[in-house]
Design a protein around this motif. Structure first.
Motif, mmCIF file in Angstrom:
data_model
loop_
_atom_site.group_PDB
_atom_site.id
_atom_site.type_symbol
_atom_site.label_atom_id
_atom_site.label_comp_id
_atom_site.label_asym_id
_atom_site.label_seq_id
_atom_site.Cartn_x
_atom_site.Cartn_y
_atom_site.Cartn_z
ATOM 1 N N TYR A 1 0.740 -18.565 -3.537
ATOM 2 C CA TYR A 1 -0.159 -17.486 -4.077
ATOM 3 C C TYR A 1 -1.263 -17.484 -3.314
ATOM 4 C CZ TYR A 1 -3.596 -15.798 -7.558
ATOM 5 O OH TYR A 1 -4.593 -14.801 -7.899
ATOM 6 N N ASP A 2 -1.976 -18.734 -2.806
ATOM 7 C CA ASP A 2 -3.042 -18.701 -2.115
ATOM 8 C C ASP A 2 -2.937 -18.142 -0.638
ATOM 9 O OD1 ASP A 2 -4.238 -19.967 -4.259
ATOM 10 O OD2 ASP A 2 -4.109 -22.046 -3.356
ATOM 11 N N GLU A 3 -1.939 -18.416 -0.264
ATOM 12 C CA GLU A 3 -1.575 -17.818 1.243
ATOM 13 C C GLU A 3 -1.377 -16.259 1.308
ATOM 14 O OE1 GLU A 3 -1.458 -19.518 4.410
ATOM 15 O OE2 GLU A 3 -2.207 -20.990 2.996
ATOM 16 N N LEU A 4 -0.602 -15.890 0.157
ATOM 17 C CA LEU A 4 -0.405 -14.290 0.126
ATOM 18 C C LEU A 4 -1.854 -13.596 -0.203
ATOM 19 C CD1 LEU A 4 3.157 -14.272 -1.578
ATOM 20 C CD2 LEU A 4 2.379 -14.283 1.007
ATOM 21 N N LEU A 5 -2.327 -14.117 -1.087
ATOM 22 C CA LEU A 5 -3.643 -13.706 -1.680
ATOM 23 C C LEU A 5 -4.885 -13.641 -0.461
ATOM 24 C CD1 LEU A 5 -5.329 -12.483 -4.428
ATOM 25 C CD2 LEU A 5 -6.225 -15.062 -4.254
ATOM 26 N N LYS A 6 -4.840 -14.487 0.175
ATOM 27 C CA LYS A 6 -5.641 -14.776 1.502
ATOM 28 C C LYS A 6 -5.491 -13.589 2.335
ATOM 29 C CE LYS A 6 -5.134 -18.226 4.232
ATOM 30 N NZ LYS A 6 -5.067 -19.568 4.686
ATOM 31 N N ALA A 7 -4.202 -13.478 2.797
ATOM 32 C CA ALA A 7 -3.950 -12.435 3.552
ATOM 33 C C ALA A 7 -3.781 -11.009 3.107
ATOM 34 C CB ALA A 7 -2.409 -12.854 4.236
ATOM 35 N N ARG A 8 -3.420 -10.630 1.856
ATOM 36 C CA ARG A 8 -3.536 -9.398 1.393
ATOM 37 C C ARG A 8 -4.182 -9.544 -0.170
ATOM 38 N NH1 ARG A 8 -2.178 -8.853 5.780
ATOM 39 N NH2 ARG A 8 -0.528 -7.464 6.609
ATOM 40 N N PRO A 9 -5.471 -9.556 -0.229
ATOM 41 C CA PRO A 9 -6.202 -9.917 -1.313
ATOM 42 C C PRO A 9 -6.071 -8.545 -2.375
ATOM 43 C CG PRO A 9 -7.598 -9.250 0.291
ATOM 44 C CD PRO A 9 -6.407 -9.372 0.809
ATOM 45 N N THR A 10 -5.456 -7.448 -2.142
ATOM 46 C CA THR A 10 -5.576 -6.313 -3.198
ATOM 47 C C THR A 10 -4.141 -6.224 -3.832
ATOM 48 O OG1 THR A 10 -4.896 -4.762 -1.293
ATOM 49 C CG2 THR A 10 -7.294 -4.928 -1.662
ATOM 50 N N TYR A 11 -3.092 -7.086 -3.096
ATOM 51 C CA TYR A 11 -1.811 -7.028 -3.489
ATOM 52 C C TYR A 11 -1.622 -7.552 -5.264
ATOM 53 C CZ TYR A 11 -0.153 -5.154 0.701
ATOM 54 O OH TYR A 11 0.086 -4.686 1.929
ATOM 55 N N ALA A 12 -0.729 -7.166 -5.804
ATOM 56 C CA ALA A 12 -0.575 -7.590 -7.390
ATOM 57 C C ALA A 12 0.558 -8.835 -7.078
ATOM 58 C CB ALA A 12 0.007 -6.711 -8.450
ATOM 59 N N PHE A 13 0.841 -9.385 -8.117
ATOM 60 C CA PHE A 13 1.675 -10.616 -8.121
ATOM 61 C C PHE A 13 2.645 -10.500 -9.330
ATOM 62 C CE2 PHE A 13 -1.361 -12.129 -5.400
ATOM 63 C CZ PHE A 13 -0.833 -13.009 -4.409
ATOM 64 N N LEU A 14 3.990 -11.163 -9.316
ATOM 65 C CA LEU A 14 4.858 -11.466 -10.171
ATOM 66 C C LEU A 14 5.369 -12.610 -10.092
ATOM 67 C CD1 LEU A 14 6.029 -10.842 -13.151
ATOM 68 C CD2 LEU A 14 7.661 -9.452 -11.999
ATOM 69 N N MET A 15 4.920 -13.813 -10.865
ATOM 70 C CA MET A 15 5.560 -15.088 -10.527
ATOM 71 C C MET A 15 6.332 -15.742 -11.562
ATOM 72 S SD MET A 15 2.101 -16.268 -8.430
ATOM 73 C CE MET A 15 1.042 -15.761 -9.948
ATOM 74 N N GLU A 16 7.323 -16.652 -11.270
ATOM 75 C CA GLU A 16 8.083 -17.240 -12.152
ATOM 76 C C GLU A 16 7.058 -18.126 -13.179
ATOM 77 O OE1 GLU A 16 11.777 -20.083 -13.062
ATOM 78 O OE2 GLU A 16 10.861 -20.259 -11.129
ATOM 79 N N GLU A 17 6.210 -18.884 -12.589
ATOM 80 C CA GLU A 17 5.455 -19.847 -13.387
ATOM 81 C C GLU A 17 4.057 -19.289 -13.741
ATOM 82 O OE1 GLU A 17 6.837 -22.390 -14.446
ATOM 83 O OE2 GLU A 17 8.569 -22.551 -13.032
ATOM 84 N N GLY A 18 3.302 -18.180 -12.841
ATOM 85 C CA GLY A 18 2.122 -17.873 -13.313
ATOM 86 C C GLY A 18 2.082 -16.637 -13.876
ATOM 87 N N GLY A 19 3.228 -16.054 -14.013
ATOM 88 C CA GLY A 19 3.250 -14.466 -14.606
ATOM 89 C C GLY A 19 2.482 -13.254 -14.020
ATOM 90 N N GLU A 20 2.174 -12.501 -14.348
ATOM 91 C CA GLU A 20 1.673 -11.336 -13.880
ATOM 92 C C GLU A 20 0.079 -11.560 -13.374
ATOM 93 O OE1 GLU A 20 2.981 -7.237 -14.531
ATOM 94 O OE2 GLU A 20 3.837 -8.056 -16.372
ATOM 95 N N VAL A 21 -0.487 -11.145 -12.143
ATOM 96 C CA VAL A 21 -1.771 -10.963 -11.764
ATOM 97 C C VAL A 21 -1.711 -9.596 -11.271
ATOM 98 C CG1 VAL A 21 -3.465 -11.827 -10.262
ATOM 99 C CG2 VAL A 21 -1.788 -13.425 -11.217
ATOM 100 N N ALA A 22 -2.803 -8.805 -11.632
ATOM 101 C CA ALA A 22 -3.145 -7.474 -11.298
ATOM 102 C C ALA A 22 -3.715 -7.307 -9.848
ATOM 103 C CB ALA A 22 -3.808 -6.851 -12.352
ATOM 104 N N GLY A 23 -3.401 -6.485 -9.177
ATOM 105 C CA GLY A 23 -3.794 -6.143 -8.037
ATOM 106 C C GLY A 23 -4.709 -4.711 -7.927
ATOM 107 N N THR A 24 -5.550 -4.546 -7.047
ATOM 108 C CA THR A 24 -6.219 -3.048 -6.996
ATOM 109 C C THR A 24 -5.502 -1.987 -6.102
ATOM 110 O OG1 THR A 24 -7.598 -4.077 -5.197
ATOM 111 C CG2 THR A 24 -8.387 -4.298 -7.382
ATOM 112 N N ASP A 25 -4.470 -2.547 -5.349
ATOM 113 C CA ASP A 25 -3.727 -1.738 -4.297
ATOM 114 C C ASP A 25 -3.001 -0.508 -5.142
ATOM 115 O OD1 ASP A 25 -0.885 -1.306 -2.922
ATOM 116 O OD2 ASP A 25 -2.472 -1.659 -1.320
ATOM 117 N N GLY A 26 -2.349 -0.965 -6.201
ATOM 118 C CA GLY A 26 -1.597 0.018 -6.766
ATOM 119 C C GLY A 26 -0.016 0.302 -6.282
ATOM 120 N N GLN A 27 -0.055 -0.032 -5.204
ATOM 121 C CA GLN A 27 1.477 0.085 -4.425
ATOM 122 C C GLN A 27 2.071 -1.057 -4.014
ATOM 123 O OE1 GLN A 27 2.628 3.466 -3.542
ATOM 124 N NE2 GLN A 27 1.313 3.763 -4.997
ATOM 125 N N HIS A 28 1.478 -2.258 -3.925
ATOM 126 C CA HIS A 28 2.371 -3.481 -3.507
ATOM 127 C C HIS A 28 2.260 -4.536 -4.583
ATOM 128 C CE1 HIS A 28 1.189 -1.407 0.271
ATOM 129 N NE2 HIS A 28 2.365 -1.829 0.751
#
Length: 264
Positions: free
Chosen positions: A54-81
């Protein structure tokens, strides 16, 4: 193989998480483990690895959203990724010192999986795929699904869920029906590794249900880029979202799908 910038980001995140998993794997008996369901464990290893990715991907692409097994969903501002992450696919194997597990990452762009990484740090197997760029092992070997045409010659893989789930009886019927039709059935305990091994020709076909999007997404692209075919049990391309996978080369995927459609 020359990696794209986005694939480099994913590989670096998986390798960094893999170092943490390798360290924990060597000390697995000392891990503090809690149970979150029948035979479904979550350990500090999962959480550490997921935080690293999470930390590595967020640092590289801070606007992207996440869907993770343990952490669940984290919204992004990108809208496409969106990143789909399974930091430790094969947790039960991991906790029993069985070296069949992986850190798996997929990138979704406009509702399509366009890049994926599956990394087993103990076996030192790094599987990568990008839409239109093929699937690769350790950046050197281009992957192709096996060419066998008959189920009678095929080694197929499946996942067998734990007792007490709704699909127990159906899975037993599937096993009883398909077993005589194939050369052998395997069950490894990690769908990401199963899909990577299908892409590399080690397995000939796979079927499994009851999966989550982060289970399916990385391997889905890997198999497709290796020349394979993937569908759900109805033959539709909905595998990521409905958790059903039937995969193999064109002939075996169709034959296995036909077998499954006759089992109720």
């Amino acid at each position: 193989m020359a990696r794209s910038a986005i694939l480099n980001v994913m590989v670096n995140a998986a390798i960094k998480a893999g170092r943490s998993l390798t360290k924990d794997f060597s000390e697995v008996e000392n891990l503090q483990v809690s149970r979150k369901g029948p035979a479904d464990f979550v350990s500090k290893a999962d959480l550490r690895a997921e935080q690293i990715v999470y930390d590595e991907l967020l640092k590289a692409r801070p606007t992207y959203a996440f869907l993770m097994e343990e952490g669940g969903e984290v919204a992004g501002t990108d809208g496409q990724h969106r990143w789909l992450i399974d930091p430790l696919d094969g947790t039960t194997n991991f906790l029993h010192s069985i070296p069949l597990f992986a850190c798996a990452i997929a990138l979704e762009r406009a509702n399509e999986i366009v890049a994926s990484v599956i990394y087993n740090p103990v076996l030192d197997e790094l599987y990568t795929a990008e839409k239109g760029g093929g699937a690769w092992l350790n950046d050197r070997k281009r992957l192709r699904v096996a060419g066998r045409k008959s189920l009678a010659d095929a080694v197929v893989c499946t996942g067998i869920k734990t007792q007490g789930t709704a699909n127990d009886a159906l899975q037993l019927r599937q096993l009883a029906h398909i077993n005589p039709a194939v050369a052998g059935i395997r069950r490894s305990g990690s769908i990401s590794m199963d899909m990577a091994w299908l892409a590399s020709g080690r397995y000939d076909a796979i079927w499994e249900a009851g999966l989550s999007p982060w289970d399916v997404a990385p391997g889905l692209l890997m198999v497709k880029e290796a020349g394979g075919f993937v569908s759900d049990y109805a033959g539709s391309p909905g595998s990521v979202w409905n958790g059903q996978v039937v995969a193999g080369n064109e002939s075996l995927q169709a034959a296995l799908l036909k077998q499954l459609k006759g089992i109720q």
